[in-house]
Write a protein that holds these residues in place. Structure first.
Motif, PDB file in Angstrom:
ATOM      1  N   UNK A 780       0.858  -1.190   0.000  1.00  0.00           N
ATOM      2  CA  UNK A 780       0.000   0.000   0.000  1.00  0.00           C
ATOM      3  C   UNK A 780       0.883   1.226   0.000  1.00  0.00           C
ATOM      4  N   UNK A 781       0.663   2.112  -0.920  1.00  0.00           N
ATOM      5  CA  UNK A 781       1.532   3.293  -1.048  1.00  0.00           C
ATOM      6  C   UNK A 781       0.711   4.573  -0.914  1.00  0.00           C
ATOM      7  N   UNK A 782       1.230   5.492  -0.157  1.00  0.00           N
ATOM      8  CA  UNK A 782       0.563   6.789  -0.017  1.00  0.00           C
ATOM      9  C   UNK A 782       1.648   7.849   0.028  1.00  0.00           C
ATOM     10  N   UNK A 783       1.969   8.363  -1.135  1.00  0.00           N
ATOM     11  CA  UNK A 783       3.034   9.374  -1.176  1.00  0.00           C
ATOM     12  C   UNK A 783       2.380  10.707  -1.449  1.00  0.00           C
ATOM     13  N   UNK A 784       2.072  11.457  -0.407  1.00  0.00           N
ATOM     14  CA  UNK A 784       1.344  12.706  -0.612  1.00  0.00           C
ATOM     15  C   UNK A 784       2.248  13.911  -0.380  1.00  0.00           C
ATOM     16  N   UNK A 785       1.613  15.015  -0.166  1.00  0.00           N
ATOM     17  CA  UNK A 785       2.325  16.229   0.224  1.00  0.00           C
ATOM     18  C   UNK A 785       2.848  17.005  -0.963  1.00  0.00           C
ATOM     19  N   UNK A 822       4.441   5.287   3.346  1.00  0.00           N
ATOM     20  CA  UNK A 822       3.875   6.639   3.346  1.00  0.00           C
ATOM     21  C   UNK A 822       4.987   7.658   3.170  1.00  0.00           C
ATOM     22  N   UNK A 823       4.704   8.685   2.442  1.00  0.00           N
ATOM     23  CA  UNK A 823       5.660   9.779   2.348  1.00  0.00           C
ATOM     24  C   UNK A 823       4.914  11.072   2.634  1.00  0.00           C
ATOM     25  N   UNK A 824       5.495  11.965   3.411  1.00  0.00           N
ATOM     26  CA  UNK A 824       4.782  13.197   3.752  1.00  0.00           C
ATOM     27  C   UNK A 824       5.757  14.357   3.782  1.00  0.00           C
ATOM     28  N   UNK A 833       7.740   6.743   5.895  1.00  0.00           N
ATOM     29  CA  UNK A 833       7.432   5.736   6.897  1.00  0.00           C
ATOM     30  C   UNK A 833       7.168   4.412   6.183  1.00  0.00           C
ATOM     31  N   UNK A 834       7.872   3.373   6.565  1.00  0.00           N
ATOM     32  CA  UNK A 834       7.696   2.064   5.922  1.00  0.00           C
ATOM     33  C   UNK A 834       7.358   1.046   7.002  1.00  0.00           C
ATOM     34  N   UNK A 903      14.414  13.452   6.450  1.00  0.00           N
ATOM     35  CA  UNK A 903      15.551  14.209   5.911  1.00  0.00           C
ATOM     36  C   UNK A 903      15.165  15.678   5.871  1.00  0.00           C
ATOM     37  N   UNK A 904      15.908  16.505   6.542  1.00  0.00           N
ATOM     38  CA  UNK A 904      15.544  17.922   6.554  1.00  0.00           C
ATOM     39  C   UNK A 904      15.960  18.610   5.266  1.00  0.00           C
TER      40      UNK A 904
END
Lengths: 914, 74
Positions: A780-785, A822-824, A833-834, A903-904
């Motif tokens: 399940x992938x959720x790469x938003x933002x 997830x990517x945010x 987040x994995x 990662x900043x």
């Protein structure tokens, strides 16, 4: 109105009672069963501060100026609240140096200077004279009020009657006699007058009781309580104004506070009871709150009595004697008599203590030094001087008391009691700069002290004493109105044109400014002699030096010489006891022709100082100790050396503390090293183990191939495939390891650039699609933002994502694998987040798994753990930290693991490239 | 136990506070019409304040003596 016979009889009985108490107190003290030595008696003796000025004058002052009378008692309260800082230090020093008077105290501080002790004595005597006059006036007037009430006592009481018909004269005579009897019965080595202290303490109880009795009568018998009294007073404008601050009293209020704070420290009689008569420093701690409590009680009914008097009595009644006249006006003769006795005790205690304190000073600091200078008297060669000493003291008491009487007869009759008292306060307040300055500032010099004191006293005499003389007609009043020699800027009450202030404030401003100013400035421009520097150090550092006795004599007197010298001043018996005790306690000879050591000479000087003052004792001892005194510079060196040693040891202590701290740090470093060593061993074992598994596999299959050439082609191919796969795995391991080694050593090539993490993550997921499909894993992938640009090495970032994703695939639940990515975008970076739904990681392993070769320790159900180099997470961690990011894991055993990578956004491209 | 340095600081602050409370201008603030418990405001300000300062002094002094005795300084 009471008959004069009754009043005289009561007075005589009261004084007789005092005599018996004092006599009894002395007797008990001599028998060693003193009951004077306790904090209550000590506190009550300090209450000698409340004289007839308080007993009668406070009421008068309240009737004139309202609550302003309180300042005289709030000042001492402040000093006692702060006892820890000033009084305790004065006490400690006085005990160490056997100080016997305030003149002794001041002259000791400035190098046992005779000039200074003479000056202080003169000021004390002159300054106290009006105060004694005030007491005699109070006794005489109170007698008159009591006996002629009803006839007029309105006019100022001027005793024009014949001297022998003057009750003031008889009071003076009686008091002088009392002082002689109990102040100078013998010459005491430490100037304790226990009988006198007992009598004073008793008198303090009497005056408190008497004032409270009058106060309670006024409030609860004449009025129905304080509230009623105040209510009635607030309805009459004249008395209502007394319930609030007087509009113009600002500076005067402040002046009176400052004066009374100084007075409790510098009045000779206060110094006598607080410092000299103190036998135990702990008593001061009790007095610190008990004396203010006494003052509070003493003042509680003052304003009510004043208000009642103003409301009830005719205008001609003197407010100073409301304490008597209010009860009299109600027909309460007995209560008035009680009040009279209270006033009598207030007056007598002041005169007695002041006379004894001043006579000690006059004798030790004025007469003896003068006699010592008259060489033809051959004083140092006389046999027994105790008689002479006693005579001088007795004469001094008579002199002091009768100086007060003369002032009262001629000058002090017109003024209100409080105003006379304030002139005294202002005189002794001149001691404050050199006293308090001397306690806390080593730099004050004798010359500075002499200059400051002279200047301050001269201003006092010119601005306060002279006008009071002019008032009584002794000098031309033109001096006051026109100024000296007709110069208006020399007017005593408006010096140099400063005419905005009341005379008292004006005098205090000029005298204190000049006094303190001269003291400080002259001190800064003069130098101290040797003894001065020693004494300054001993005074200022009174608490940091233990047993700080300085021995400054080089032996050259015989023991007998010293003994005889002390015997002359202390008497046969006392000298015998003192020397015997000294000999026994030090196990040394105390009679004979042998040479006295320095300690014994110092001991003799201290003994003498107790009876004739520090300055005179010094002269006397030097007349016997013929040899040289150790040069003061030498002593100073010793003293300074001691300071250095103390300083040095303090520094050593600090160093050892630092060492301890360093040792602790070293121990910690050592522990860390040991731990690293253990980790290194573990690492090597793991590396060997990891490398051996594929090697063993390769070797065993190779051997089979070599040993069995007849093997069928199908198996041969399978074996060769295994060998190739294992070789690849070995290569991968070595590659990973080399990669990590480069990363750790910082030799890795970084090629940072602007990278969109969302795109990288998407590409990585696409690339690993096969892996997930193989395992039937649900992804399940959720790469938003929003899109964000990171300045990182793209390949490295891909490496990290591959690692985490393949780990997730590997460790997910084997039966129903699920992975959630997830990517945010956050405001300052990007968070990936994995999560998987596998067995999870125990808490204590959450940090460990980022170490080399570490793996989740337990894999559930004894299933073979998924293969891997064990370096992936370690490399990932290095990469992420290189980008100033953070990687961490959250997990609960049995509920999968979630890896987070943050990662900043780099602040600048350069910092990310580093 | 309160450290001695802190105790002496408290003692100093107590004395300073008393001084400031009893001189103008603060005294003037309490010079008001009206009554507290049926007594003039200024009268109550002085005597109640006085009693409070005495109680505080007794309390701090006891602590000071205890700590001084432990150091053998009193």
């Amino acid at each position: 109105m009471l008959s004069s016979q009754v009043v005289i009889a009561v007075s005589l009985i009261y004084v007789g009672l005092l005599y018996s108490i004092a006599w009894w107190g002395d007797k008990r003290a001599r028998a060693g069963r003193s009951w004077v030595r306790n904090p209550t008696v000590y506190t009550l003796s300090i209450a000698v501060y409340c004289t007839s000025w308080t007993f009668y004058g406070a009421v008068g002052s309240a009737a004139r100026n309202g609550l302003e009378y309180l300042t005289i008692y709030l000042g001492p309260t402040v000093i006692f609240l702060g006892w820890w800082f000033l009084l305790r230090k004065m006490l400690r020093i006085s005990k160490a140096h056997r100080i016997t008077s305030i003149a002794d105290f001041i002259s000791s501080r400035y190098g046992k200077s005779t000039q200074l002790s003479v000056l202080v004595t003169l000021i004390a005597v002159i300054g106290t004279t009006p105060y004694i006059a005030l007491q005699l006036k109070a006794v005489a007037t109170s007698y008159t009020v009591l006996t002629v009430w009803g006839s007029s006592v309105s006019g100022p009481f001027v005793s024009t009657s014949h001297i022998f018909a003057d009750s003031g004269f008889w009071a003076a005579t009686g008091l002088a006699l009392f002082g002689i009897l109990f102040g100078t019965r013998f010459i005491d080595a430490d100037e304790h007058h226990e009988g006198m202290v007992a009598a004073i303490a008793f008198e303090s109880l009497v005056k408190l009781f008497a004032l409270l009795a009058v106060g309670i009568f006024v409030c609860f018998f004449m009025f129905s309580g304080l509230g009623d009294l105040f209510h009635q007073a607030s309805e009459v404008p004249r008395t209502a104004s007394l319930l609030k601050l007087q509009p113009e009293s600002g500076t005067r209020w402040f002046t009176l506070m400052a004066l009374s704070m100084a007075a409790i420290l510098t009045l000779p009689r206060q110094f006598q009871v607080i410092v000299v008569e103190n036998v135990d420093e702990r008593h001061l701690a009790t007095a610190s709150w008990a004396f203010p409590a006494y003052l509070l009680l003493m003042n509680l009914f003052v304003l009510p009595i004043a208000l009642a008097g103003m409301g009830l009595l005719p205008d001609w009644a003197d407010p100073d004697f409301f304490v008597l006249s209010v009860p009299l006006s109600q027909g309460q003769s007995l209560l008035a008599l009680v009040a009279y006795v209270g006033g009598l005790s207030a007056s007598t205690s002041m005169v007695i203590v002041a006379a004894i304190a001043l006579s000690t000073m006059v004798c030790n600091d004025l007469v003896i030094p003068a006699l010592l200078r008259l060489r033809w008297l051959r004083l140092t060669e006389r046999d027994d001087l105790t008689g002479l000493l006693l005579f001088i003291r007795r004469a001094s008491i008579v002199l002091v008391v009768f100086m007060g009487y003369i002032y009262y007869r001629s000058a002090g009759a017109g003024d209100a009691l409080a105003e006379i008292g304030l002139i005294s306060f202002a005189a002794t307040a001149q001691f404050i700069p050199i006293m308090v300055g001397g306690l806390f500032w080593k730099g004050g010099t004798k010359t500075g002290a002499l200059t400051g004191l002279t200047a301050g006293f001269a201003i006092w005499a010119y601005t306060l004493l002279l006008p009071s003389f002019a008032d009584s007609g002794w000098i031309d009043p033109k001096l006051i109105t026109d100024g000296a020699f007709g110069h208006p800027w020399l007017r005593p009450e408006a010096l140099f044109g400063l005419d905005h202030f009341a005379p008292l404030t004006h005098a205090l401003i000029w005298s204190m400014a000049l006094n303190a100013g001269c003291f400080i400035v002259v001190s800064l421009f003069t130098s101290q002699g040797g003894l001065e520097r020693i004494q300054a150090t001993l005074f200022v550092d009174a608490f940091s030096r233990k047993g700080g006795e300085t021995v400054i004599w080089r032996s050259s007197a015989t023991i007998d010489d010293l003994y005889e010298l002390v015997e002359r001043f202390l008497g046969r018996e006392r000298a015998y006891h003192a020397f015997r005790d000294y000999g026994t306690s030090r196990h040394t000879a105390w009679r004979g022709k042998g040479e006295a050591n320095a300690d014994m000479i110092a001991f003799s000087e201290r003994l003498l100082a107790g009876s004739i003052g520090a300055a005179s004792a010094r002269v006397m001892v030097s007349s016997v100790a013929k040899g040289e005194m150790v040069s003061l510079d030498e002593v100073l060196e010793i003293l300074e050396e001691t300071s250095h040693v103390i300083e040095h040891s303090q520094r050593l202590e600090q160093k050892s503390r630092e060492l301890e701290r360093a040792a602790a740090e070293l121990r910690a470093a050592n522990d860390r090293l040991k731990e690293l060593d253990r980790l290194k061993d573990e690492f090597l074992t793991m590396v060997s183990h990891e490398f051996r598994t594929p090697l063993t596999s390769i070797r065993s299959f190779s051997e089979i191939l070599v040993d069995t050439p007849e093997l069928e082609a199908e198996r041969t191919e399978r074996f060769l495939n295994v060998i190739v796969r294992e070789s690849e795995r070995l290569t991968r391991l070595i590659d990973d390891h080399l990669d990590l080694a480069r990363l750790e050593a910082g030799h890795s090539d970084w090629q940072p650039g602007n990278v969109d993490p969302k795109a990288v993550l998407r590409e990585t997921i696409d690339a690993l699609e096969g892996l997930f499909n193989n395992r039937d894993a649900r992804l399940m992938v959720d790469i938003g933002g929003d899109t964000v640009n990171l300045f990182v090495d793209r390949d490295r970032l891909t490496q990290v994502f591959i690692n985490l994703l393949s780990n997730a695939a590997k460790f997910a639940d084997p039966d129903k694998p699920e992975v959630f990515v997830r990517g945010a975008t956050h405001k300052d970076g990007y968070l990936v987040t994995i999560s998987d739904n596998g067995a999870g990681i125990a808490d204590d392993e959450a940090d460990l798994i980022f170490n080399k070769f570490a793996r989740g320790g337990k894999y559930p159900g004894d299933k073979p753990r998924p293969s891997g180099s064990g370096l992936g997470l370690a490399i990932s961690k290095h990469v992420i930290e290189h980008c100033h990011g953070r990687i961490w894991v959250e997990s609960k055993p049995g509920q999968g693991a979630t890896f987070h990578v943050f990662i900043p956004v780099a602040r600048s491209g350069a910092s990310a490239a580093q | 136990m309160t450290p001695p340095a802190k105790l002496t600081e408290r003692a100093l602050v107590l004395a300073l506070t008393a001084f400031l409370a009893w001189v103008p201008p603060l005294v003037g603030v309490f010079s008001l019409d009206g009554a507290v418990f049926g007594l003039p405001v200024l009268f109550v300000y002085f005597f109640a304040g006085w009693a409070i300062f005495i109680a505080l002094c007794a309390w701090i002094t006891r602590k000071l003596r205890q700590s001084a005795q432990q150091q053998g300084d009193l």
